[in-house]
Design a protein around this motif. Structure first.
Motif, PDB file in Angstrom:
ATOM      1  N   PHE A 243       0.861  -1.190   0.000  1.00  0.00           N
ATOM      2  CA  PHE A 243       0.000   0.000   0.000  1.00  0.00           C
ATOM      3  C   PHE A 243       0.892   1.234   0.000  1.00  0.00           C
ATOM      4  CE2 PHE A 243      -2.160  -3.431   2.392  1.00  0.00           C
ATOM      5  CZ  PHE A 243      -3.172  -3.696   1.476  1.00  0.00           C
TER       6      PHE A 243
ATOM      7  N   GLN B 102      -6.538   1.416  -3.516  1.00  0.00           N
ATOM      8  CA  GLN B 102      -5.417   0.677  -2.934  1.00  0.00           C
ATOM      9  C   GLN B 102      -5.568  -0.832  -3.162  1.00  0.00           C
ATOM     10  OE1 GLN B 102      -4.434   1.942   1.250  1.00  0.00           O
ATOM     11  NE2 GLN B 102      -5.958   3.536   0.926  1.00  0.00           N
TER      12      GLN B 102
ATOM     13  N   PHE C 203      -5.180   8.080   3.299  1.00  0.00           N
ATOM     14  CA  PHE C 203      -5.358   6.679   2.908  1.00  0.00           C
ATOM     15  C   PHE C 203      -6.135   5.905   3.959  1.00  0.00           C
ATOM     16  CE2 PHE C 203      -1.420   7.286   5.146  1.00  0.00           C
ATOM     17  CZ  PHE C 203      -1.449   6.300   6.106  1.00  0.00           C
TER      18      PHE C 203
END
Lengths: 207, 207
Positions: free
Chosen positions: A58, B48, B169
């Protein structure tokens, strides 16, 4: 008897680095004893379906981790350099730590982590490990030889399995005597506080 | 002018819950202004390569998160109940927060998170959102109607894209005016301290 916390560490793990540099002082402040135990995250990640570090799988998290590490190490006034390649192969370092007497582990671990993440040195190289060992023990070559023995290889495999059974899925992880698990450099204080607050009571009046 | 931190929140995110409950008091202590902005992690996770929460994809992390949340919420003396299903569909809640005037958002967000993670209520249900809105504004039905407008739908999509570009994220994420990013409930204080320490200097002597 002091409360005890097991400190599970992985030599390729970025966040283990500040934990390694902070752990002894924080534990001493609280009168908690730390047991430093190396493991290998590779097999544990594999059992989670990951074939490398989540920071590579990631990339957004990976970029953030680097900045976060810069801030954390800056506040601790320790150098930070991401090793290349990342993650490093940590097998030899983990075996060396396993081969060492328990009382020699913390100093060796700090030397190895300072080399890996302060200087970006290649901890998979025997010469680098020999240098780290020489700073801590007289018989560096004997430790490197013992690190390659079946006994040490088996002990590290068994430690990794034991950690996974205890609930370890990343590093650093702190496990208290009652089984309570704390994950991450930023949970070091919480783990030590937990151990201190939940230590088995001394028996009073036993004659 | 006060230093400013953007507080990116996701209504399905467990760790956003304690951050939501703590944020205003911690910001006030430091004289920092918070801008509360909802986003949707779904599209960010998808980019992702994840089709659900990492806590579902990696069950060991999921089990740890529940225990960690129990400890964190216990220390804050707030209830914790993992909603079923987890994660919840947070689209309606995020649209309602987007539809609200900025000054009404913090109170609504706290109500909705208390319902979701304190009581395990279904925040995807319009009746549940109406109840949360009623506690904060006079015109709950008007907000729900506005939440379904193309304008609000587009604004939430745009906010999510803006957050992703800023480096978000996961949630909660705190972004300072200079672009510095802090991820996680446990980084709230660091983000506020950063904003305070790196605020643009007041011009002195300007007449």
């Amino acid at each position: 008897m002091s409360p005890v916390v097991t400190f599970w560490l992985e030599f390729a793990s970025t966040y283990t680095y500040p934990a390694v540099m902070r752990a002894e002082a924080e534990a001493a402040k609280r009168g908690v004893a730390l047991i430093w135990r190396p493991l290998l995250l590779g097999p544990i990640f594999k059992n989670q379906g990951m074939n490398t570090s989540p920071f590579n799988l990631f990339p957004g998290r990976g970029r953030y981790m680097i900045r976060d590490m810069e801030r954390i190490c800056g506040a601790l006034e320790i150098a930070f350099k991401l090793p290349d390649p990342f993650p490093q192969n940590s097998l030899l370092a983990a075996r060396c730590a396993t081969a060492l007497a328990v009382e020699d582990r913390p100093a060796f671990v700090r030397e190895a982590f300072t080399m890996a993440f302060g200087e970006g040195a290649q901890i998979s190289e025997p010469d680098v490990m020999r240098e780290a060992l020489k700073r801590v023990v007289q018989d560096a070559d004997a430790v490197i030889a013992r690190a390659q023995s079946d006994e040490v290889k088996g002990a590290l495999r068994a430690a990794t399995e034991e950690a996974e059974k205890a609930g370890v899925f990343g590093a650093p992880t702190f496990v208290c005597a009652d089984g309570e698990v704390f994950w991450g450099n930023d949970r070091l204080e919480a783990a030590l506080d937990w151990a201190k607050d939940h230590a088995p009571k001394e028996r009073l009046g036993a004659i």
